[in-house]
Design an enzyme around this catalytic site. Structure first.
Site: not given
Ligand code: OSB
Ligand code: MG
Length: 366
Positions: A239, A214, A263, A291, A164, A136, A189, A162
């Site tokens: 998420d 996400e 998660k 995570g 952000k 991430s 995400d 991934k």
């Protein structure tokens, strides 16, 4: 088992680089660790994944510690034949606090499995001995720095990237990385940073062949996610919104999500995580393990979960070195883009007590 002693310890551990998301910039991690000791003297460890501030979820480290002391530990410590499977049932009357409850359940489960000499992976139903790693990548200062950071991860062998995103750091960032790596598994995400009126902008991501987006919208906006999923081609993956088996079932039924990030902390523990996994396998919904910038204690347990057969997408289960110069356990080292699933009893790892004591900021024994 009977709980004889519960130790709550807060540590402060620096991150190797700042981690910027739409909700915070983190330069270090404050972590609440739980250590239980039962009547046999067997120890169980866990990590509460809540962050210092209630910005990702309503839970926060100091609140979790208070919640444990005030309500959850008193409910558990009088039981004579406590099992990990009882923990969620006993704690159910106390509303919310999934991460806090998950930490207690996991510590009890670790001790229980060590007593039985069974690994967490075996207990959960793992079928893999190694797990493909994703990474991430936080919001960068500029596109050049983003490209440098992503390159370092691609060179290290990560099998999925991934990014952000947030309004203003989305289309260009994704375009930059997609042009550099036309074939790499890529996803984004947003951590709730968009609103329903942003579907046009988010639709511009369709051209980049992303695995998923996400949590674009507010955690409570299940209908908004369902509407967005009809507007864009990129699969929507929830998420923050998924806090239980029930909420997973609702979101799937309403077509608000077509992939789920599991998660364990967010859903109240590993036992609930397996239920969500099983639900998704039954419906052909891919899942992956999220995570929370865990230390080796939480990472070990996440790897056990990610080894279940329904975890078909690489998770945010990165190597220790992606987070910390020195981890509190033996470091998890990536080989060819994979991490090995621990095979020892329980979570299969224990902390380095000297290093732990060095970075401890608070410790109390109950
Ligand atoms: O939204 O997945 C998230 C970290 C902290 C809180 C929320 C999230 C994340 C990450 C990093 O994306 C995942 C990791 O590498 O542990
Ligand atoms: Mg997320």
């Amino acid at each position: 088992m009977k709980l004889k002693e519960i130790e709550l310890r807060r540590i402060h551990i620096p991150l190797v680089r700042p981690f910027r998301t739409s909700f915070s910039t983190q330069t270090s991690r404050e972590v609440l660790l739980v250590k239980v000791t039962n009547e046999n003297g067997t120890v169980g460890w866990s990590e509460c994944v809540a962050m210092s501030e209630p910005l990702y979820s309503p839970e926060y480290v100091a609140g979790c510690q208070d919640m444990m002391k005030r309500f959850l530990i008193p409910a558990l410590r009088d039981k004579l034949d406590l099992t990990a499977e009882d923990v969620p049932i006993i704690l159910k009357p106390f509303l919310g606090w999934q991460m806090t409850k998950a930490a207690l359940e996991t510590a009890v489960l670790d001790a229980q499995l060590r007593d039985r000499n069974v690994s967490l992976a075996t207990y959960l139903g793992a079928t893999k001995s190694k797990v493909a790693c994703g990474v991430s990548v936080g919001i960068a200062n500029n596109l050049t720095e983003l490209a440098e950071e992503v390159k370092s991860y691609v060179d290290a062998g990560y099998r999925r990237i991934k990014l952000k995103i947030q309004p203003g750091w989305d289309i260009e960032a994704v375009k930059t990385i997609r042009e550099l790596y036309p074939k790499i598994a890529l996803q984004v995400d947003a951590n709730q940073a968009y609103s329903r009126s942003d579907s046009g902008r988010l639709g511009k991501l369709d051209q980049f062949d992303l695995l998923l987006i996400e949590q674009p919208l507010d955690e409570h906006d299940i209908l908004g996610h369902a509407l967005l999923a009809k507007e864009i081609k990129t699969p929507v993956c929830l998420d923050e919104s998924i806090t239980s088996l029930r909420s997973a079932e609702d979101a799937l039924e309403l077509k608000a999500t077509s992939v789920i990030n599991i998660k364990p902390g967010r859903v109240g523990g590993y036992i609930e995580s397996v239920k969500i996994h099983n639900l998704c396998v039954g419906r052909n919904i891919p899942v992956w393990c999220g995570g929370m910038l865990e230390t080796g204690i939480g990472r070990a347990a996440n790897l056990a979960l990610a080894a279940l057969p329904g975890f078909i997408l690489p998770g945010d289960t990165s190597a220790s070195s992606r987070y910390f110069k020195k981890d509190i356990t033996m470091p998890f080292i990536m080989e060819d883009g994979y991490l090995n699933v621990p095979t020892g009893a329980g979570i299969g790892v224990t902390p380095d007590m000297d290093y732990l004591n060095e970075i401890t900021i608070d410790k109390e024994v109950i």
